[in-house]
Motif scaffolding. Structure first.
Motif, PDB file in Angstrom:
ATOM      1  N   CYS A 723       0.842  -1.196   0.000  1.00 47.65           N
ATOM      2  CA  CYS A 723       0.000   0.000   0.000  1.00 47.65           C
ATOM      3  C   CYS A 723       0.876   1.244   0.000  1.00 47.65           C
ATOM      4  O   CYS A 723       1.796   1.374   0.832  1.00 47.65           O
ATOM      5  CB  CYS A 723      -0.925   0.009   1.213  1.00 47.65           C
ATOM      6  N   CYS A 806      -4.554   1.967  -1.684  1.00 45.45           N
ATOM      7  CA  CYS A 806      -5.322   0.960  -0.961  1.00 45.45           C
ATOM      8  C   CYS A 806      -6.591   1.566  -0.383  1.00 45.45           C
ATOM      9  O   CYS A 806      -6.685   2.774  -0.116  1.00 45.45           O
ATOM     10  CB  CYS A 806      -4.496   0.345   0.166  1.00 45.45           C
ATOM     11  N   THR A 807      -7.530   0.696  -0.171  1.00 45.28           N
ATOM     12  CA  THR A 807      -8.767   1.073   0.498  1.00 45.28           C
ATOM     13  C   THR A 807      -8.510   1.208   1.994  1.00 45.28           C
ATOM     14  O   THR A 807      -7.415   0.908   2.484  1.00 45.28           O
ATOM     15  CB  THR A 807      -9.855   0.016   0.243  1.00 45.28           C
ATOM     16  N   TYR A 813      -6.967  -0.798  -4.428  1.00 42.69           N
ATOM     17  CA  TYR A 813      -8.234  -0.272  -4.946  1.00 42.69           C
ATOM     18  C   TYR A 813      -8.422  -0.754  -6.378  1.00 42.69           C
ATOM     19  O   TYR A 813      -7.515  -0.631  -7.227  1.00 42.69           O
ATOM     20  CB  TYR A 813      -8.251   1.266  -4.902  1.00 42.69           C
TER      21      TYR A 813
END
Length: 869
Positions: A723, A806-807, A813
């Motif tokens: 990430c 990243c979420t 994502y």
């Protein structure tokens, strides 16, 4: 002296002092380690570098020891000042080769180890020591210790110290009372010192007793009563007082009993060049009142009032508290100790119940700390004659054959006494008191010490068959009467006779079970029934090869011939047995066994068709798993007892790896073996008669496969992500189907060095991949990682790492499906035209750059990645 003069004198001094060819101290310009003795006179040539570069005209030295170590323009390392190991035991510096002031070679690393010389004498941490030792101190048990050091190299013999005793003062009898451990410096008494050391005499005080001058006056009055002279004017009292004060306040430095001169030598004391240091040990000998009073002897069953004092102990500490325990930890412990150290027995002792006791006495202070070592005292219970002799049996029965010669031994009467063996209390005397029936002359004699009974005349069974004797067994106080029965038995003058001497032929099948009774034989004996002369025992004396048969009998004249082992027609088709009948008692003199006491029996074995037999009941085979396909793994061996042709078959091979030659028994591999699939397995080999397959035998073969390094470590996961918002290491794991030593621990390494990625081993099977720089955009990377097993076998494997946004849950994502926008035809054509134009311009730029002489290096894949970061 200038460096140039040093350099000119260097070869000359070196060749004269060291006597070594200078060529031996020359070598290539590379990393080197040199040894130089400390305190070497200077200037001293150490080493000359020879450089392959033709233009070298000078050398430069940098690092440690520049004030002591120099280098000349022609590459000679030499000492400007003597080296001192105690100051620095090594120097590390770099040397560069120069040409016109520029570095053209190097640097190379030079390490000079300073070799220690034995130029420091041992020294003690004290110039003198004081110590006290008690009388009767155990030889070899240290009571003090001296300690010396040496400033030379502790890892060399120069600092290996050995201690020795130089002298003992006084030594009036030329006997050493002390010794020193050569390795540790511990001082202890010798065997002679343990026995001969004596303390100065002094006044003894009881527990809690006052040690003042007034108490001393009271003790003086006890020894010297009716003194009218004042104490201070009485020369005897003043003498005692001075001696007591001197003993109490002795100063080991000023008034020692003994002074020892102890020496410490380096080089283990084994060289004439060893250096040494000395110290003095002043020793005062103290009284040792803690003396073992044992062994103590206490009479058993001693009458009187209890408890009774049997011994006394005295601690060196007058305020000691005494306690007493039994070493054996048994329930009964009839002993106590008083506060004054008196040891008491609390009741009568019985030697037959317990002969010895071991008492352990402790002397402790009020805080329960031992002030003297525990003392084990042996108490022995003295035997008294308080037990009567006892007969071993209620009636002792002996048998004697008639017509035995005079003086023949009939038997020994057994008796015992519980008093202490080997003493007069247990010494027994045997006497014949009466005999029934009575005879005119003495018939029997008994040895008064051993109890052996002998016949004084020839006995006849027709006169008396049984005699009863009353024998008195006595010790010095008590006596007991024992009953003796003597039976006169028939002499063995009759032979055992068989009912017939030939039992003919018998037939047994080869497969007759063991234990089968073949025949019953009978014999009789006319001697007195129930005696050893009439008992009959059977023995197979001939024809019983390998003891296949045996005769079972109860000695009554009936015997059963029994099969004891399996029959084998092929090895022994016929047995010619000879069986003898014998008495356990010897025959009368002049009588011998004849043919009437022997029978014959012929046993014929009939053949039975038997199954083939393997040479081994079980076979174990161990082979490597890479055993060549189609090779003979092993061969089973079997044969048919009747010599018939046999075949083989194999069962139980669940993997289908093996096949067997039905004619020869050779087992070959038909498929590749794989230990990782199955390490051990069993197959069953059947050998059968080809004419009659029902006649078969089986053998179990246990196969074990040895591991070979036929697998490489592999990544358990080949993809990972990082990430961008929270960069964390990626944990990778590998596994190897092989076993030790061909599996873990694994080694992990990047296939080539990277400025962006680092790899760290975590444990035997895993590592972490670290991203060193903050990424500026999403990208996918392929990292080539070398993973090798413990044997160094492995391959390069690709790890796909995606760097992404990243979420909130920490995953890459991914845009939702169907949300991508679409361009129209016009915009699409424009974009394509722009791309084509950009490619043409880029192509022209590349062609021009490649034509330039001053070329720049093309970016590697990793550098392109760097540009992205």
């Amino acid at each position: 002296m200038t460096p140039m003069v040093h350099l000119l004198l260097l070869p000359f001094l070196f060749s004269i002092v060291d006597g070594t060819n200078l060529d031996e101290k020359k070598g290539p310009f590379e990393d080197i380690r040199l040894n130089v003795p400390e305190a070497t006179p200077v200037p001293y040539a150490v080493y000359q570098f020879q450089v392959a570069h033709a233009g070298v005209d000078d050398f430069r030295l940098s690092g440690e020891g520049e004030d002591s170590i120099k280098i000349s323009k022609d590459g000679w390392l030499y000492l400007e000042k003597p080296l001192d190991w105690s100051r620095d035991d090594h120097y590390i510096f770099n040397v560069e080769a120069l040409a016109n002031g520029e570095v053209v070679d190097g640097p190379v690393a030079v390490t000079i180890n300073v070799v220690d010389l034995n130029n420091n004498a041992p020294y003690f941490n004290q110039s003198s020591y004081t110590a006290t030792v008690r009388e009767r101190s155990s030889s070899g048990v240290a009571f003090t210790r001296v300690f010396a050091s040496d400033r030379d190299d502790p890892d060399s013999p120069n600092a290996h110290l050995t201690y020795s005793l130089v002298s003992q003062i006084p030594n009036n009898h030329n006997i050493l009372l002390f010794q020193v451990n050569p390795d540790t410096g511990e001082i202890s008494t010798t065997k002679e010192g343990e026995e001969m050391l004596k303390a100065r005499e002094g006044i003894q005080y009881s527990r809690g007793e006052d040690h003042s001058i007034d108490a001393l006056k009271v003790k003086f009055d006890e020894y010297c009563p009716a003194q009218n002279i004042p104490y201070e004017e009485n020369p005897f009292f003043t003498c005692v007082k001075r001696a007591e004060m001197r003993r109490r306040n002795v100063n080991p430095l000023e008034d020692p009993d003994y002074t020892l001169i102890v020496r410490a030598q380096d080089m283990g004391g084994a060289s004439d060049h060893a250096l040494s240091g000395n110290t003095r040990v002043h020793i005062v000998v103290q009284q040792n009142l803690w003396v073992n009073p044992g062994p103590i002897t206490v009479k058993e069953n001693l009458k009187g009032e209890y408890p009774q004092v049997i011994a006394k102990v005295r601690s060196n500490n007058p305020d000691a508290v005494y306690s007493l325990v039994q070493k054996e930890r048994e329930l009964k412990f009839p002993f106590q100790v008083t506060e004054d150290g008196e040891i008491l027995v609390t009741e009568e002792l019985d030697r037959e119940e317990k002969e010895t006791y071991i008492l352990v006495v402790f002397a402790k202070d009020v805080h329960d700390n031992e002030v003297d070592p525990p003392m084990a005292i042996l108490v022995q219970v003295e035997d008294l004659n308080d037990n009567k002799p006892e007969c071993a049996h209620e009636e002792s029965v002996f048998e004697v054959q008639e017509d035995e010669p005079t003086g023949s031994l009939i038997g020994q009467l057994l008796a015992h006494d519980d008093d202490k063996e080997g003493t007069l209390n247990a010494q027994l005397t045997y006497t014949i008191v009466s005999q029934t029936p009575t005879t005119e002359s003495n018939t029997f004699f008994i040895d008064e010490s051993s109890g052996n009974i002998k016949a004084l005349r020839v006995l006849r069974r027709n006169e008396h068959q049984v005699y009863n004797l009353n024998v008195r067994v006595s010790d010095s106080v008590f006596s007991t009467d024992c009953k003796v029965i003597i039976k006169v038995i028939d002499v063995n003058n009759e032979l055992p006779l068989f009912e017939k001497n030939d039992y003919g032929n018998s037939t047994l099948a080869e497969d007759t079970p063991v234990g089968h009774t073949l025949l019953t034989i009978r014999a009789t004996d006319a001697d007195d029934p129930g005696s050893g002369s009439s008992l009959i025992q059977f023995h197979i004396s001939a024809g019983n090869e390998n003891e296949v048969f045996r005769v079972e009998s109860d000695d009554t004249g009936v015997g059963h011939v029994v099969l004891a082992k399996p029959l084998d027609f092929e090895s022994s088709p016929t047995y010619n047995l000879q069986i003898d009948a014998r008495n356990p008692e010897p025959l009368m003199t002049g009588l011998e066994y004849g043919s009437e006491s022997t029978v014959f029996l012929i046993v014929h074995v009939t053949n039975v068709d038997e199954a083939p037999e393997f040479s081994l009941d079980r076979q174990d085979v161990t082979v490597p798993e890479n055993f060549t396909k189609g090779s003979v793994l092993f061969t089973v061996e079997a044969k048919d007892p009747e010599g018939k042709e046999i075949g083989f078959k194999l069962d139980g091979d669940s993997q289908g790896w093996l096949e067997i030659d039905s004619a020869t028994g050779e087992i070959r591999t038909k498929e590749k073996l794989d230990r990782e699939k199955q390490e051990t397995f069993e197959v069953t080999i059947t050998a059968f008669e080809k004419e009659n397959p029902e006649k078969s035998s089986e053998q179990v073969v246990h196969v074990r496969l040895l591991d070979v390094n036929d697998n490489v470590p592999k990544l358990t996961e080949a993809q990972a992500f990082i990430c961008m918002q929270n960069i964390k290491p990626v944990l990778i794991k590998a596994e190897d189907k092989d076993s030790a030593p061909f599996s873990q621990p694994f080694t992990f390494a990047l296939a080539k060095k990277s400025p962006n990625w680092e790899l760290y081993t975590v444990d035997a099977t895993s590592a972490e991949v670290h991203l060193k720089k903050q990424p500026i955009k999403e990208a996918n990377f392929t990292l080539n990682i070398n993973i090798k097993d413990n044997a160094g076998v492995g391959v390069t494997q690709a790890l796909e790492v995606r760097v992404c946004n990243c979420t909130t849950l920490g995953y890459c994502y991914i845009p939702p499906h169907g949300q991508n926008f679409k361009l129209g035809i016009g915009p699409t054509v424009g974009i394509l035209a722009g791309i084509i134009g950009f490619c043409i311009i880029a192509f022209i730029v590349v062609i021009k750059r490649s034509s330039k002489k001053n070329k720049k290096k093309v970016l590697t894949d990793e550098q392109e990645t760097n540009a992205m970061m």
